[in-house]
Design a protein around this motif. Structure first.
Motif, PDB file in Angstrom:
ATOM      1  N   PHE A 107      13.742   0.039   3.109  1.00 22.12           N
ATOM      2  CA  PHE A 107      12.511  -0.403   3.766  1.00 22.12           C
ATOM      3  C   PHE A 107      12.356  -1.916   3.643  1.00 22.12           C
ATOM      4  O   PHE A 107      12.117  -2.615   4.633  1.00 22.12           O
ATOM      5  CB  PHE A 107      11.324   0.312   3.119  1.00 22.12           C
ATOM      6  CG  PHE A 107      10.007  -0.069   3.702  1.00 22.12           C
ATOM      7  CD1 PHE A 107       9.544   0.555   4.843  1.00 22.12           C
ATOM      8  CD2 PHE A 107       9.234  -1.057   3.126  1.00 22.12           C
ATOM      9  CE1 PHE A 107       8.334   0.207   5.388  1.00 22.12           C
ATOM     10  CE2 PHE A 107       8.025  -1.405   3.661  1.00 22.12           C
ATOM     11  CZ  PHE A 107       7.581  -0.780   4.795  1.00 22.12           C
ATOM     12  N   GLN A 147       1.554   1.202   4.336  1.00 21.76           N
ATOM     13  CA  GLN A 147       0.612   2.307   4.374  1.00 21.76           C
ATOM     14  C   GLN A 147       1.079   3.380   5.350  1.00 21.76           C
ATOM     15  O   GLN A 147       0.999   4.572   5.056  1.00 21.76           O
ATOM     16  CB  GLN A 147      -0.770   1.789   4.782  1.00 21.76           C
ATOM     17  CG  GLN A 147      -1.818   2.857   4.650  1.00 21.76           C
ATOM     18  CD  GLN A 147      -3.203   2.353   4.957  1.00 21.76           C
ATOM     19  OE1 GLN A 147      -3.390   1.508   5.821  1.00 21.76           O
ATOM     20  NE2 GLN A 147      -4.180   2.862   4.258  1.00 21.76           N
ATOM     21  N   ALA A 148       1.597   2.941   6.483  1.00 19.48           N
ATOM     22  CA  ALA A 148       2.105   3.906   7.458  1.00 19.48           C
ATOM     23  C   ALA A 148       3.252   4.713   6.863  1.00 19.48           C
ATOM     24  O   ALA A 148       3.357   5.921   7.081  1.00 19.48           O
ATOM     25  CB  ALA A 148       2.576   3.189   8.716  1.00 19.48           C
ATOM     26  N   LEU A 149       4.085   4.038   6.077  1.00 18.92           N
ATOM     27  CA  LEU A 149       5.194   4.728   5.424  1.00 18.92           C
ATOM     28  C   LEU A 149       4.670   5.841   4.513  1.00 18.92           C
ATOM     29  O   LEU A 149       5.141   6.982   4.547  1.00 18.92           O
ATOM     30  CB  LEU A 149       6.005   3.715   4.605  1.00 18.92           C
ATOM     31  CG  LEU A 149       7.099   4.295   3.734  1.00 18.92           C
ATOM     32  CD1 LEU A 149       8.349   4.516   4.560  1.00 18.92           C
ATOM     33  CD2 LEU A 149       7.403   3.393   2.571  1.00 18.92           C
ATOM     34  N   ALA A 162      12.229  -4.879   6.400  1.00 21.70           N
ATOM     35  CA  ALA A 162      10.955  -5.591   6.564  1.00 21.70           C
ATOM     36  C   ALA A 162      11.098  -7.070   6.232  1.00 21.70           C
ATOM     37  O   ALA A 162      10.651  -7.929   6.978  1.00 21.70           O
ATOM     38  CB  ALA A 162       9.893  -4.956   5.684  1.00 21.70           C
ATOM     39  N   VAL A 206      -0.701  -8.930   6.006  1.00 21.98           N
ATOM     40  CA  VAL A 206      -1.331  -7.652   6.293  1.00 21.98           C
ATOM     41  C   VAL A 206      -0.425  -6.739   7.107  1.00 21.98           C
ATOM     42  O   VAL A 206      -0.514  -5.523   6.996  1.00 21.98           O
ATOM     43  CB  VAL A 206      -2.649  -7.847   7.049  1.00 21.98           C
ATOM     44  CG1 VAL A 206      -3.705  -8.363   6.124  1.00 21.98           C
ATOM     45  CG2 VAL A 206      -2.482  -8.769   8.223  1.00 21.98           C
ATOM     46  N   TYR A 207       0.460  -7.316   7.895  1.00 19.14           N
ATOM     47  CA  TYR A 207       1.377  -6.473   8.663  1.00 19.14           C
ATOM     48  C   TYR A 207       2.192  -5.616   7.711  1.00 19.14           C
ATOM     49  O   TYR A 207       2.369  -4.426   7.907  1.00 19.14           O
ATOM     50  CB  TYR A 207       2.331  -7.318   9.492  1.00 19.14           C
ATOM     51  CG  TYR A 207       1.677  -7.959  10.661  1.00 19.14           C
ATOM     52  CD1 TYR A 207       1.678  -7.325  11.894  1.00 19.14           C
ATOM     53  CD2 TYR A 207       1.040  -9.179  10.548  1.00 19.14           C
ATOM     54  CE1 TYR A 207       1.069  -7.901  12.975  1.00 19.14           C
ATOM     55  CE2 TYR A 207       0.431  -9.767  11.622  1.00 19.14           C
ATOM     56  CZ  TYR A 207       0.448  -9.126  12.841  1.00 19.14           C
ATOM     57  OH  TYR A 207      -0.156  -9.682  13.909  1.00 19.14           O
ATOM     58  N   VAL A 256       8.436  -9.671   8.066  1.00 17.95           N
ATOM     59  CA  VAL A 256       7.131  -9.036   8.186  1.00 17.95           C
ATOM     60  C   VAL A 256       6.362  -9.392   6.927  1.00 17.95           C
ATOM     61  O   VAL A 256       6.820  -9.125   5.825  1.00 17.95           O
ATOM     62  CB  VAL A 256       7.281  -7.510   8.288  1.00 17.95           C
ATOM     63  CG1 VAL A 256       5.920  -6.868   8.468  1.00 17.95           C
ATOM     64  CG2 VAL A 256       8.192  -7.159   9.425  1.00 17.95           C
ATOM     65  N   TYR A 315       1.839   7.296   4.667  1.00 16.08           N
ATOM     66  CA  TYR A 315       1.196   8.314   5.477  1.00 16.08           C
ATOM     67  C   TYR A 315       2.246   9.245   6.088  1.00 16.08           C
ATOM     68  O   TYR A 315       2.103  10.469   6.057  1.00 16.08           O
ATOM     69  CB  TYR A 315       0.388   7.612   6.562  1.00 16.08           C
ATOM     70  CG  TYR A 315      -0.408   8.503   7.446  1.00 16.08           C
ATOM     71  CD1 TYR A 315      -1.457   9.262   6.929  1.00 16.08           C
ATOM     72  CD2 TYR A 315      -0.134   8.583   8.801  1.00 16.08           C
ATOM     73  CE1 TYR A 315      -2.196  10.081   7.741  1.00 16.08           C
ATOM     74  CE2 TYR A 315      -0.878   9.401   9.628  1.00 16.08           C
ATOM     75  CZ  TYR A 315      -1.909  10.145   9.096  1.00 16.08           C
ATOM     76  OH  TYR A 315      -2.629  10.957   9.921  1.00 16.08           O
ATOM     77  N   SER A 355       1.429  -4.861   4.653  1.00 18.39           N
ATOM     78  CA  SER A 355       0.548  -3.892   4.004  1.00 18.39           C
ATOM     79  C   SER A 355       0.374  -2.670   4.884  1.00 18.39           C
ATOM     80  O   SER A 355       0.456  -1.536   4.426  1.00 18.39           O
ATOM     81  CB  SER A 355      -0.819  -4.511   3.736  1.00 18.39           C
ATOM     82  OG  SER A 355      -0.675  -5.665   2.970  1.00 18.39           O
ATOM     83  N   ILE A 356       0.150  -2.930   6.167  1.00 16.30           N
ATOM     84  CA  ILE A 356      -0.131  -1.808   7.050  1.00 16.30           C
ATOM     85  C   ILE A 356       1.095  -0.936   7.255  1.00 16.30           C
ATOM     86  O   ILE A 356       0.999   0.284   7.269  1.00 16.30           O
ATOM     87  CB  ILE A 356      -0.697  -2.319   8.381  1.00 16.30           C
ATOM     88  CG1 ILE A 356      -2.109  -2.833   8.124  1.00 16.30           C
ATOM     89  CG2 ILE A 356      -0.722  -1.224   9.414  1.00 16.30           C
ATOM     90  CD1 ILE A 356      -2.666  -3.644   9.242  1.00 16.30           C
ATOM     91  N   ILE A 357       2.266  -1.553   7.355  1.00 12.44           N
ATOM     92  CA  ILE A 357       3.411  -0.639   7.534  1.00 12.44           C
ATOM     93  C   ILE A 357       3.772   0.077   6.240  1.00 12.44           C
ATOM     94  O   ILE A 357       4.243   1.196   6.287  1.00 12.44           O
ATOM     95  CB  ILE A 357       4.654  -1.275   8.196  1.00 12.44           C
ATOM     96  CG1 ILE A 357       5.216  -2.379   7.372  1.00 12.44           C
ATOM     97  CG2 ILE A 357       4.389  -1.711   9.604  1.00 12.44           C
ATOM     98  CD1 ILE A 357       6.590  -2.783   7.906  1.00 12.44           C
ATOM     99  N   LEU A 372       0.854  -1.188   0.000  1.00  5.75           N
ATOM    100  CA  LEU A 372       0.000   0.000   0.000  1.00  5.75           C
ATOM    101  C   LEU A 372       0.886   1.233   0.000  1.00  5.75           C
ATOM    102  O   LEU A 372       0.508   2.283   0.497  1.00  5.75           O
ATOM    103  CB  LEU A 372      -0.918  -0.021   1.222  1.00  5.75           C
ATOM    104  CG  LEU A 372      -1.847  -1.218   1.314  1.00  5.75           C
ATOM    105  CD1 LEU A 372      -2.723  -1.136   2.546  1.00  5.75           C
ATOM    106  CD2 LEU A 372      -2.714  -1.314   0.074  1.00  5.75           C
TER     107      LEU A 372
END
Lengths: 276, 541, 367
Positions: free
Chosen positions: C151, C170-172, C155, C163-164, C160, C174, C166-168, C79
């Motif tokens: 990254f 996305q956090a990146l 990771a 979904v973990y 990792v 953001y 995916s979420i990080i 993401l």
């Protein structure tokens, strides 16, 4: 191609060059007769001791069967050998030089330990031939994989294994479309392609017909000698048909060891299996 | 004619001095006519006479006395030449608008020549200021006295301290006494007597009022006396260390309240993601729905803000819970075991919900009124106060957490939820209706999101995008804490909240947030399963 | 029959790839001809506006291909590809900014307008070199590539996954968005970079430049597609699929899963960066909005709509959705988000193999 290999070697700064470094298999020192040493191994999950002070030695070229009731720690033991699980205490050596606890899964595979899982895990979206190609021993780095082409010798080797595992006619089928027994065979085939020094085989005959079982027994026996084989199995007839040396695990440690007959007459084993 | 008022006031003065000598508070001239006559004393020319009059006015105890003296000090006190009536006057261009002192009625506009100012000079003005203060300092109501003392403290002089010193002997009320004593020491700090200054510094040691700090700082920098300088510096150091402790406490308090918000937002997710393994990207929108429920209920009952909030809590739980169940039954149940697809589908749902709110209600942000009981604060000391709204959010968060914990650990539903999350097929075989449990679990998680929405509506605007701003934070909290662990969510939420607030003054709000995000990214890479990971075979499935 | 179809897929130039390349070439040629030789006002004339719009779609298509490579073949639901896209875009935007020279509103020969506005006296160090096209182009590749590498290195090494990850990612995205919103970052804050004048000396407003950019994009898409196709058909591609389907099994037969992921992820990020670099001169602006996490998820949905793990599906999906978006937002702006949300749900529930997968099945059923 060789230039590519060379670049790849330079890139991997953590390794020495091939010509300096002895081959993984030659690093394997079995001069003391044993290929696997597990000593004082314990591991617990949330307080539950899956393996409790386990000591196990496998001789070079030996075919060893490991039996034990559910929850005896058989699969966890394999996880430890292949690097999937780290023990809380104890040591695990491959030969007398390679410390398994320092390596991760690919390194252990590279060092010469192959594993067949309890639940057959083949690459379902790949053709049978691809499954074998992927498992084939050799340089498995990113760059070599990117430019790899099958040589004639390699193709021949694949056909040979296909022959052995009886999947010759299914060479170009998707592995996912194979029957359960065929998948078992394919996984054994992948093990063969890997050409490991030590094979860990978890329940190889589950879901097989009697003829298939016999063939598997045949195959495993033929492998012993050049390779060391550890078989975990529930089917006692099958175990009897292949093993001359059997280890019984119970509650995470070795309960008894010996020939099938010795083990079966051991009162402790009888108690564990039949209950009080 | 001009003599007559003078004479009258002289007589009055005489009477007063007989009657009221030594009396701190006196209110004999409640009578309007008498006070009016007293005021006529201001029409005299002599400043001494005016001072006298002012003194009498001050001690008269008449409710208008203070206003009159203040007006005089501000040069707003005039008298009409025609009838010697003392009035308030406000300049309007070249003429004056006169206001009656007693009725507050406008008496009309008069030219410059028709009125005359009650003139003052510097010394008189100084006296007036003091008199005004004294009126209130001797007021019968203790709270008025206290307010007067506190109002004087910022520009206190040494003479005021002497005045306070005389007042303190008469004072009965403890808090006023304390304030007076404080004022005395503040005044002494400006004293020219070394003894007094040193005493004051010692007495004020550890006081956190900003004025103490300011005065000590100026003493430490500017005083000619070495001992004073030294004492001031020492005392200042103590004060500053105390201040930094309290400002740290404040940061932690803010951090905990932010953490509580994060926990509220994340805890529903901890259930749906942690217990069920479902990625619900629409979680933020469920929070938003809860906030909008609050808003709509408040619109429906505009005069009952407090009641509307309490009504909104169960209502939001139901609305979000229902929507959650609908999402689970309609979409998610077809996608179990495919987390990435679930992520995408629920993201689609979040877009639909957002747009729904935009279309049906409005794309603009809305404000929800805060009930009265949530405003205000508990003042621990001059620099540290616990604001009620944060305090309520923290307690609310604790309540929600305990309730959830109870539901999951002690009820039948909780048992079934845990059973299904650990081994679905086994639970099914034991007769657990896993479908029903899934729906209920998801409904519970979603309902809690709705409740979080109620809480959030109290501290931020309610808008269609509000959910999005919380979804990433919520995921971070759950992931940081370790999936499937309510305690982990609690610890993670609090520590992230506090970390954010600690970093904020150093790096600014945005950068603090980025730093926290980066930290979590690094943390997850170090410990992929969070602070409190699940162990064993189950963790690897 | 099955075998033959499967074997055909293993060729780099399989039938689908052939038709993709043929269509791409045909469209590029046709658009050039219709834009250049058919006079304006003629019914067959292809306006420059349309050319740029198509160019934009092709950028999105390349971006989608890069996502398909990691998601479809490697199983990494990133993401964060919107961020790589935006970084490539910013690198190009910085070049274009420097090309404005003293033609800005404030006429400063060195500093871009927003820096003059913020009262900056000097060009920040990271803006140096961007006046040269080759340097900017290098950065288009290096910046997203390095970010993805660092990254990914962290990771993947710590395993990792799912979904973990995916979420990080996305956090990146953001975090980057928040960072780029800040004026102090030196990338124009809220407003981003815009008001570009020319690229390599060509006026960005001229029809010829627009057409040229479109053709460059088509070429980049073709090359990027073929590069992905090569990877997918190599043994590395098969390892990638093995990782996607049974990660730990792949490890047990001796592959360094983390490295496989790392290199493919980095390559994919570079492709995304190139797409972004081609996008910016065509739309004329780059701002922190491009980092919006929603954008990154949208890319994934393009791929899902088109069909995962096919590459051409990604292209089809990107163009389809963006065409729908352009049409919808002009026609019923409110309805678009409903439609997009609906597509997310519908595709994941009913079209797991996307539109192309659906069509392929229909075709097989007919055959």
């Amino acid at each position: 191609m060789s230039a590519m290999n060379f670049i790849e070697q330079i890139r991997q700064r953590d390794r020495v060059f091939d010509f300096i470094q002895p081959q993984a298999s030659s690093r394997l020192d079995v001069s003391h007769g044993n290929i696997l040493y597990l000593e004082d191994i314990s591991v617990s999950f949330d307080g539950f001791k899956a393996i409790n002070n386990l000591n196990l030695y496998i001789k070079e070229g030996e075919l060893r069967c490991i039996i034990g009731p559910n929850g005896a720690g058989k699969t966890t033991m394999m996880d430890i050998i292949t690097g999937k699980t780290r023990p809380d205490t104890g040591s695990a050596w491959f030969g007398s030089r390679i410390n398994l606890l320092e390596l991760d899964e690919p390194e252990i595979a590279e060092a010469g330990i192959g594993r067949k899982f309890q639940k057959p895990t083949v690459f379902e979206n790949h053709l049978v031939v691809d499954n074998l190609e992927l498992a084939m021993a050799g340089n498995k780095s990113v760059i070599t994989s990117l430019f790899a082409r099958l040589s004639a010798a390699q193709k021949e080797r694949i056909d040979e294994v296909l022959e052995t595992i009886g999947l010759k006619d299914n060479k170009y089928r998707l592995a996912g479309s194979l029957s359960h027994g065929q998948k078992q065979w394919l996984e054994i085939g992948m093990l063969l392609m890997q050409n490991p020094k030590l094979l860990l085989v978890d329940e190889p005959v589950a879901g097989m017909t009697h003829q298939e079982m016999d063939r598997t027994a045949e195959l495993l026996k033929s492998l012993a000698g050049q390779h060391s084989v550890v078989v975990v199995e529930h089917d006692m007839d099958f175990v009897r048909s292949i093993a001359n040396h059997v280890t019984v695990l119970h509650q995470g440690s070795v309960l008894a060891e010996g020939t099938m007959d010795q083990v079966q007459s051991n009162p402790k084993v009888v108690e564990v299996y039949l209950g009080e | 004619m001009p003599l007559l008022p003078a004479l009258r006031s002289a007589i009055l003065l005489f009477i007063f001095s007989i009657f009221f000598i030594g009396q701190a508070s006196a209110a004999p001239v409640a009578d309007e006519t008498e006070f009016k006559q007293l005021l006529n004393g201001f029409t005299q020319k002599s400043f001494a006479a005016k001072a006298n009059t002012a003194q009498q006015v001050a001690t008269s105890g008449h409710p208008k006395a203070k206003q009159v003296l203040e007006a005089m000090a501000e040069s707003r006190l005039y008298f009409r030449k025609s009838d010697q009536l003392v009035v308030f006057a406000d300049k309007d261009g070249r003429s004056y608008v006169l206001t009656d002192i007693f009725s507050n009625e406008t008496l009309g506009t008069f030219s410059r020549r028709e009125v005359s100012k009650v003139k003052t000079n510097n010394s008189l003005r100084a006296k007036l200021g003091k008199m005004v203060a004294e009126i209130e300092l001797k007021h019968p109501d203790a709270s008025v006295r206290l307010a007067a003392v506190e109002a004087m403290i910022p520009k206190l002089k040494e003479d005021d301290a002497d005045l306070f010193g005389s007042l303190i002997k008469e004072e009965q009320d403890e808090s006023v006494k304390k304030a007076l004593q404080f004022g005395i020491y503040i005044g002494y700090l400006d004293s020219s007597k070394k003894e007094r200054v040193l005493n004051a510094i010692e007495a004020l040691d550890g006081e956190l009022e900003p004025i103490v700090r300011n005065k000590l700082t100026s003493l430490a920098n500017n005083s000619d006396d070495k001992d004073i300088k030294k004492a001031a510096k020492k005392s200042l150091k103590g004060i500053e260390s105390k201040i930094s402790i309290f400002s740290n406490l404040e940061t932690i308090y803010f951090g905990i309240s932010l953490g509580s918000i994060l926990i509220l937002a994340a805890i529903g997710l901890a259930i749906t993601f942690g217990v069920m393994g479902v990625i619900n990207m629409a979680h933020g929108e469920l929070i938003m729905l809860g906030a909008y429920t609050t808003y709509l209920i408040q619109q429906a009952m505009p005069n009952h803000t407090t009641a509307s909030i309490f009504l909104a809590i169960p209502a939001a739980f139901c609305v979000s819970g229902m929507v959650g169940i609908a999402i689970e039954r309609g979409v998610i149940r077809f996608l179990y075991g495919r987390p990435l697809e679930t992520l995408l589908a629920t993201f689609g749902i979040s877009l639909i919900l957002q747009q729904l709110v935009r279309t049906v209600i409005s794309p603009q942000n809305r404000t929800v009124e805060t009930p009265a009981f949530m405003s205000g604060s508990i003042d621990i000391n001059p620099i540290f106060a616990l604001t009620y709204n944060r305090l309520y959010i923290i307690s609310f968060c604790i309540l929600v957490f305990i309730a959830l914990f109870f539901i999951l650990k002690r009820t039948r539903l909780g048992l079934q939820v845990r059973a299904v999350s650990q081994n679905r097929s086994m639970a099914k075989a034991m007769g657990v209706r896993s479908d029903w449990v899934d729906a209920m679990t998801f409904g519970l998680g979603s309902g809690v999101a709705g409740i979080a929405g109620v809480a959030l509506s109290q501290i931020t605007n309610v808008g269609p995008n509000m959910g999005q701003s919380y979804i990433i934070d919520s995921f971070m909290v759950v992931v940081f804490g370790g999936v499937g662990n309510l305690w982990g969510t609690l610890v993670a939420g609090l520590s992230l909240g506090v970390a954010n607030k600690v970093l904020e003054p150093m790096a600014g709000a945005v950068l603090a947030k980025i730093m926290v995000l980066v930290f979590i990214i690094l943390f997850i890479q170090k410990r992929p399963r969070g602070l409190f990971p699940q162990k064993g075979r189950a963790a690897e499935a | 029959m099955l075998d033959k179809a499967l074997m055909n897929d293993r060729l780099i130039f399989d039938k689908k790839t052939q038709s993709f390349l043929a269509i791409l070439t045909a469209v590029a040629l046709l658009v050039s001809l219709l834009n250049t030789f058919v006079p304006e006002g003629h019914i067959l004339h292809c306006s420059t506006f349309t050319v740029t719009l198509l160019g934009k779609y092709l950028c999105y298509a390349l971006l989608a291909v890069s996502v398909d490579l990691v998601w479809g073949y490697l199983g990494i639901l990133s993401l964060g590809h919107g961020a790589f896209f935006a970084l490539g875009g910013y690198a190009m935007g910085m070049y274009l900014m420097r090309q404005i020279g003293d033609r800005g509103v404030y006429g400063d020969p060195l500093l871009p307008d927003f820096m003059v506005f913020l009262n900056w006296k000097e060009l920040p160090w990271f803006w140096h070199g961007f006046d040269m096209f080759w340097f900017a182009s290098l950065m288009v590749i290096l910046v997203p590539g390095l970010l993805a590498f660092v990254f990914g290195w962290m990771a993947f090494r710590s395993r990792v996954t799912g979904v973990y990850l995916s979420i990080i990612t996305q956090a990146l995205t953001y975090a980057l968005q928040q960072a780029f919103f800040r004026n102090e970052m030196g990338f124009g804050g809220n407003n981003g970079l815009t008001d570009f004048k020319e690229i390599m000396g060509f006026d960005l407003q001229s029809d010829a430049t627009r057409l040229g950019l479109f053709l460059c994009t088509a070429l980049a898409l073709g090359l990027g597609y073929m590069a992905c196709r090569y990877i997918v058909c190599s043994k590395l591609g098969r390892v990638a699929v093995a990782v996607r389907d049974a990660e730990s099994r792949t490890r047990f037969i001796g592959y360094r899963v983390d490295k496989v992921k790392l290199w493919i992820f980095t390559f994919s990020a570079i492709l995304a960066g190139i797409a972004g670099a081609l996008y910016v001169p065509q739309v004329g602006i780059i701002n922190p909005g491009e980092f919006n996490p929603i954008n990154s998820i949208e890319i994934v949905i393009w791929v899902a709509v088109g069909g995962r793990a096919t590459l051409y599906g990604a292209v089809v999906g990107a163009i389809l959705i963006n065409y729908a978006k352009s049409t919808f937002t002009g026609w019923l702006p409110d309805a678009w988000l409903f439609a997009l949300g609906g597509i997310f749900v519908f595709v994941t529930l009913y079209l797991p193999k996307g539109v192309t997968g659906f069509l392929n099945r229909k075709q097989e059923q007919l055959a």
